[in-house]
Design a protein around this motif. Structure first.
Motif, PDB file in Angstrom:
ATOM      1  N   THR A 221      12.244  23.609 -32.456  1.00 18.05           N
ATOM      2  CA  THR A 221      11.383  22.554 -31.922  1.00 18.05           C
ATOM      3  C   THR A 221      12.004  21.180 -32.083  1.00 18.05           C
ATOM      4  O   THR A 221      11.675  20.245 -31.346  1.00 18.05           O
ATOM      5  N   ASP A 222      12.955  21.027 -33.017  1.00 21.05           N
ATOM      6  CA  ASP A 222      13.578  19.712 -33.220  1.00 21.05           C
ATOM      7  C   ASP A 222      14.476  19.346 -32.046  1.00 21.05           C
ATOM      8  O   ASP A 222      14.653  18.168 -31.730  1.00 21.05           O
ATOM      9  N   THR A 223      15.107  20.355 -31.434  1.00 23.93           N
ATOM     10  CA  THR A 223      16.036  20.064 -30.338  1.00 23.93           C
ATOM     11  C   THR A 223      15.308  19.715 -29.060  1.00 23.93           C
ATOM     12  O   THR A 223      15.903  19.193 -28.124  1.00 23.93           O
ATOM     13  N   ALA A 224      14.008  20.012 -28.987  1.00 25.97           N
ATOM     14  CA  ALA A 224      13.266  19.750 -27.756  1.00 25.97           C
ATOM     15  C   ALA A 224      13.263  18.275 -27.407  1.00 25.97           C
ATOM     16  O   ALA A 224      13.199  17.882 -26.240  1.00 25.97           O
ATOM     17  N   ALA A 225      13.343  17.380 -28.450  1.00 25.66           N
ATOM     18  CA  ALA A 225      13.317  15.946 -28.181  1.00 25.66           C
ATOM     19  C   ALA A 225      14.562  15.478 -27.447  1.00 25.66           C
ATOM     20  O   ALA A 225      14.598  14.376 -26.904  1.00 25.66           O
ATOM     21  N   ALA A 226      15.626  16.334 -27.422  1.00 26.20           N
ATOM     22  CA  ALA A 226      16.887  15.925 -26.806  1.00 26.20           C
ATOM     23  C   ALA A 226      16.933  16.198 -25.310  1.00 26.20           C
ATOM     24  O   ALA A 226      17.990  16.046 -24.687  1.00 26.20           O
ATOM     25  N   LEU A 227      15.821  16.608 -24.698  1.00 25.84           N
ATOM     26  CA  LEU A 227      15.820  16.893 -23.268  1.00 25.84           C
ATOM     27  C   LEU A 227      16.097  15.628 -22.475  1.00 25.84           C
ATOM     28  O   LEU A 227      15.642  14.528 -22.844  1.00 25.84           O
ATOM     29  N   PRO A 228      16.849  15.728 -21.351  1.00 23.80           N
ATOM     30  CA  PRO A 228      17.071  14.566 -20.484  1.00 23.80           C
ATOM     31  C   PRO A 228      15.729  13.993 -20.025  1.00 23.80           C
ATOM     32  O   PRO A 228      14.754  14.720 -19.863  1.00 23.80           O
ATOM     33  N   THR A 229      15.730  12.696 -19.783  1.00 20.82           N
ATOM     34  CA  THR A 229      14.461  12.030 -19.455  1.00 20.82           C
ATOM     35  C   THR A 229      13.859  12.533 -18.152  1.00 20.82           C
ATOM     36  O   THR A 229      12.636  12.535 -17.989  1.00 20.82           O
ATOM     37  N   ASN A 230      14.694  12.945 -17.206  1.00 23.49           N
ATOM     38  CA  ASN A 230      14.135  13.409 -15.935  1.00 23.49           C
ATOM     39  C   ASN A 230      13.604  14.840 -16.031  1.00 23.49           C
ATOM     40  O   ASN A 230      12.925  15.313 -15.125  1.00 23.49           O
ATOM     41  N   MET A 231      13.906  15.579 -17.098  1.00 23.82           N
ATOM     42  CA  MET A 231      13.481  16.976 -17.237  1.00 23.82           C
ATOM     43  C   MET A 231      12.178  17.037 -18.029  1.00 23.82           C
ATOM     44  O   MET A 231      12.104  17.531 -19.153  1.00 23.82           O
ATOM     45  N   GLU A 232      11.125  16.510 -17.402  1.00 27.12           N
ATOM     46  CA  GLU A 232       9.814  16.494 -18.036  1.00 27.12           C
ATOM     47  C   GLU A 232       9.180  17.876 -17.941  1.00 27.12           C
ATOM     48  O   GLU A 232       9.066  18.444 -16.854  1.00 27.12           O
TER      49      GLU A 232
END
Length: 912
Positions: free
Chosen positions: A113-124
């Motif tokens: 769950t920690d890596t989820a914050a690293a998603l690109p901004t356009n990949m909502e």
């Protein structure tokens, strides 16, 4: 929806299976279950609060195409519903597809769950899906650079419907074949909508096709932007289970060792497990999408059961082949310790049995071991799925039977001289019979042909051979005799049985009447007379009523070439002179068959031309005219053409007919304009049409036979055909049409690709015969037979007698030995009814591309001047590599291929 897995390994085979299912969209698709539902904030949240159904989803009915896959996963706990709904037709979103792929690959253990914050901004994406999408990026299942260019102005990245091309990329990358796919990006996919597939997607589509995982949709299109439904994606995952070793807590796969009412017993990993079943338990088989029945589950077959607490919620036959081996020998004796001794050849062997072993006689009935006599031939069947190889059945194959019993006839085989009976106990028995078998009914001797399935009988058997059969009730039977009278109200029939006795029978309401040459014959077409009536075969039902009347002979007399003296239209009396000027008087009636150069002859129309001097052919019984034909044409072979004396002689039947002409007659020959008498020769079969006064030749039509392939059936019984690539068309509404087996057919039953022989009278088709056409490889040949391996894999040895033609390399040879093993041939009948083999032309080429619009392929030119590089494909071209069938689209640039052609059309492509 929740997925549960116990195997932590990344299964490439599974994802391959998923891709295989995904690419079968053209065949009706495959499946997925509800993964999420909309929240008030426009995001998606995982469904985790609705358990898998104990019954059907309310929107998945029995018979729904994806029912099998949806419910297997539901009962396994892999997918859950949403308030009792599945929503099978909803489009799958990208975040759902990624989540499904991660779970099906059993990679949920790597979620962070920690890596989820690293998603690109356009990949909502929805909060629930963030860890799955982050892991997919980490594993390379989706490409961050590619996804950064996605248009998210109308919907978020996660809510965007997953397209066929996008799913293809996702799954190919799951196969760890990303580099291999990119290497094929510069190649055309061969689909008609190739231009609609992105440049970065072509390699993935190409690879999927080459792996035989992808197929197009209607119109040879890939439809890259098309959506994938929940039902489709669920089916992909379900089908993928067979290719993985992932296990589920409530799923057992084993071999059936017991089938009782309400219970199935499986041997799973060496242990017997019982599962309760009931009328609502769904049954399926591996190779079918529709429900099966409990009877499709057989002993010793491989079966998967999904269920818990000893109850089966879902049953699927994985392999319907019983896992048993058989040993045949001669029974010697039973031994202590639950063993038997048998002789297998000259070797003495012993086999153990237990309380689960079935003892069966040669008719499949249960017996005791003590019922098996010494020297009986028996078969010992042992299961092969365990190390113990337990004996599951001991079957008597031959033994001596002496008995009397009551029963019902189940089947009669006159070729094998056996009769199958269901005895009084309900067991099926089969016995041989010979010519001494006595069959009776009410003291009347019957024949084997009178035995029908369902007949109640009493029978005796001695030394395993049927001795007597007594019918307990009336049966269908056949009798022959002379037709004497049809009752006035057409409800009774009187005939003289062979042997001399008169009998009367009741007719059923609409008995079938069969008369050769008369279509849709009725009772009015029958000839009744005490001495000259029709010879008939009557079919009688169990109530002794006539259901069918077939004329097998007629006593009518022909009289050809008679001359009309007079005709009275009131009394219907016709007076004629025969060839010897002897007078005869006949009466015409509504049953008289008429023929006078009209497509719809009537008695009134005939009467207008029955003037003095008119020449006729007729048939009669007594003074009753059965048929009257005004002679307006003669059919026969040319015997002589006397141009100086202006007359033509024909040999018609056993007589010579000479007809003069005053002016040169019209000569009509199919496919030849401006024909004249000079185009005819002695021995030609012709039809000569006379003038209105029957005294001179008006037209001569040459009777020919030509062979064509049907291209299309058009309006008003017109067909378009081709011969040697030349196309023509004609009407067949007045022709007699017959199928491959000689049965009468209608024009609408002709189909494109049919090979036909057409008999022409001049330019008019008079008969059309559909020919059997076999395309195959020669695997063996001698002087009298040829063994062929057809494109469907079936092999048959065909005996060939009579005239033979082998068309090979431009020459026509007359011996089967002209064929060579490995030749590809078309076997059929030629226009002269000889058996013809046309050997296909062979070419070795390198594949270039496939033109789906023109249904043709292009191959590499051998030289710059080579113009022979484009070939049309047959309607059912066979593409294969060894015994593996391929699609044309699976061929790749520079593939070495062998082409087999007929008339420059490819019928087979063999990939090297």
């Amino acid at each position: 929806m929740t997925f549960k897995y116990n195997n932590p390994s990344h299964s490439k085979k599974v994802v391959s299976a998923v891709l295989a299912g995904m690419m079968a969209l053209s065949a009706g698709g495959a499946a997925m279950a509800a993964e999420s539902t909309e929240t008030g904030q426009g995001q998606t949240a995982a469904i985790t609060n609705t358990a898998a159904p104990t019954g059907l989803f309310s929107d998945i009915k029995v018979g729904y195409w994806a029912e099998k896959h949806v419910y297997k996963l539901a009962y396994q706990g892999i997918l859950l519903g949403n308030n009792g709904l599945f929503r099978p037709g909803d489009a799958v979103t990208q975040q759902e597809a990624v989540t499904m792929a991660i779970r099906f690959m059993n990679q949920e253990g790597q979620l962070n769950t920690d890596t989820a914050a690293a998603l690109p901004t356009n990949m909502e994406v929805g909060n629930y899906f963030k860890p799955y999408v982050a892991l997919a990026l980490q594993l390379g299942l989706i490409d961050k650079t590619e996804e950064s260019t996605v248009d998210v102005s109308k919907t978020s990245w996660g809510q965007k419907p997953a397209s066929r091309e996008w799913i293809t990329k996702l799954l190919i990358r799951s196969l760890d074949k990303d580099a291999e796919a990119k290497a094929q990006n510069n190649q055309s996919t061969g689909f008609a909508d190739n231009a609609s597939i992105s440049e970065s997607g072509k390699g993935y589509v190409n690879l999927a096709v080459s792996l035989d995982l992808a197929k197009g949709v209607e119109g040879n299109k890939f439809n890259p932007t098309g959506s994938v439904t929940r039902a489709q994606l669920a089916t992909f995952f379900s089908r993928g289970e067979s290719l993985t070793d992932t296990t589920y807590p409530n799923t057992s796969t084993g071999y059936v060792t017991g089938l009782k009412d309400g219970q199935i017993t499986l041997v799973v990993d060496g242990k017997a497990v019982n599962f309760a079943v009931n009328s609502s338990t769904p049954y399926f088989t591996k190779d079918s999408e529709t429900r099966a029945s409990a009877t499709d589950v057989k002993l010793y077959t491989k079966v998967m059961v999904v269920g818990s607490a000893g109850g089966a919620s879902y049953v699927e036959v994985v392999d319907a082949t019983p896992q048993v081996e058989s040993v045949e020998g001669t029974f010697a004796r039973s031994l202590s310790g639950n063993k038997i001794g048998i002789f297998v050849g000259e070797n003495y062997e012993t086999y153990s049995y237990d309380e689960g072993t079935a003892f069966i006689d040669q008719n499949g009935n249960a017996i005791k071991l003590s019922d098996i006599t010494a020297d009986s031939v028996i078969e010992v069947q042992r299961e092969t799925f365990s190390a113990d190889k337990k004996t599951v059945a001991i079957r008597v194959k031959s033994g001596i039977v002496n008995k009397s019993d009551n029963g019902v006839v189940a089947e009669v085989s006159t070729s094998g001289k056996t009769i199958k009976l269901v005895n009084a106990a309900g067991a099926t028995e089969q016995f041989a019979y010979n010519d001494n078998l006595l069959i009776t009914y009410q003291n009347r001797i019957m024949s084997v042909a009178d035995l029908k399935a369902g007949s109640a009988v009493k029978y005796t058997v001695k030394d395993s051979v049927l001795q007597t059969i007594t019918l307990s009730q009336g049966v269908e039977q056949s009798v022959r005799g002379t037709l004497v009278e049809i009752g006035g109200n057409q409800s009774t029939l009187t005939f003289k049985r062979e042997g001399g006795s008169l009998e009367a029978k009741l007719l059923t309401e609409k008995p079938e009447v069969i008369i050769n040459g008369i279509q849709d014959a009725t009772l009015n077409d029958l000839i009744t007379d005490a001495t000259n009536g029709d010879q008939v075969e009557l079919s009688l039902n169990a109530d002794d009523q006539v259901t069918r009347i077939q004329v097998i002979g007629r006593q009518m007399e022909p009289m050809n070439g008679v001359t009309v003296v007079s005709y009275n239209s009131k009394t219907k009396v016709l007076t004629v002179l025969d060839n010897n000027k002897k007078p005869f008087v006949f009466t015409l009636d509504e049953k008289t068959k008429l023929d006078y150069n009209s497509t719809k002859p009537t008695l009134a129309g005939l009467e207008s031309i029955l003037n003095d001097g008119r020449k006729l052919d007729l048939t009669y019984v007594g003074t009753r005219a059965l048929s009257v034909k005004v002679i307006y044409k003669y059919e026969g072979t040319i015997n002589n053409i006397d141009t100086s004396g202006r007359k033509i002689s024909l040999l018609s039947g056993n007589q010579t007919i000479t007809v003069p002409y005053t002016t040169l007659p019209t000569v009509e020959i199919y496919n030849k304009s401006g024909a004249s008498l000079g185009d005819l020769k002695i021995g030609d079969k012709v039809t000569v049409t006379l003038g209105a006064n029957q005294d001179v030749v008006q037209k001569v039509a040459l009777n020919t036979v030509a062979q064509f392939e049907v291209v299309a059936l058009e309006a008003n019984s017109r067909i378009r055909v081709k011969s040697d690539l030349l196309t023509s068309q004609f009407y067949v509404d007045q022709a007699v049409l017959t199928g491959e087996s000689g049965q009468t057919i209608t024009p609408s039953q002709l189909t494109a690709g049919n090979l036909i022989n057409v008999t022409f009278e001049g330019a008019t088709p008079k008969a059309v015969q559909v020919l059997k056409r076999t395309l195959a490889e020669v695997t063996a040949v001698d002087a009298s037979s040829v063994t062929l391996k057809q494109f469907n894999g079936q092999t048959e040895t065909v005996p060939v007698s009579g005239a033979v033609k082998v068309v090979k390399s431009g020459s026509t040879l007359t011996s089967l030995t002209s064929l060579t093993v490995g030749d590809r041939v078309e076997m059929t009948k030629d226009t002269d009814n000889s058996t013809r083999f046309r050997v296909l032309t062979v070419m070795s080429k390198q594949f270039w591309s496939y033109d789906g619009v023109g249904n043709q392929i292009l191959v590499k030119r051998e030289t710059a001047a080579d113009t022979n590089y484009r070939f049309a494909l047959g309607s059912s071209v066979f593409v294969h590599q060894g015994d593996n069938t391929l699609s044309v689209q699976s061929l790749r640039d520079n593939d070495n291929i062998v082409l087999y052609l007929l008339n420059n059309v490819i019928l087979e492509i063999q990939k090297q």
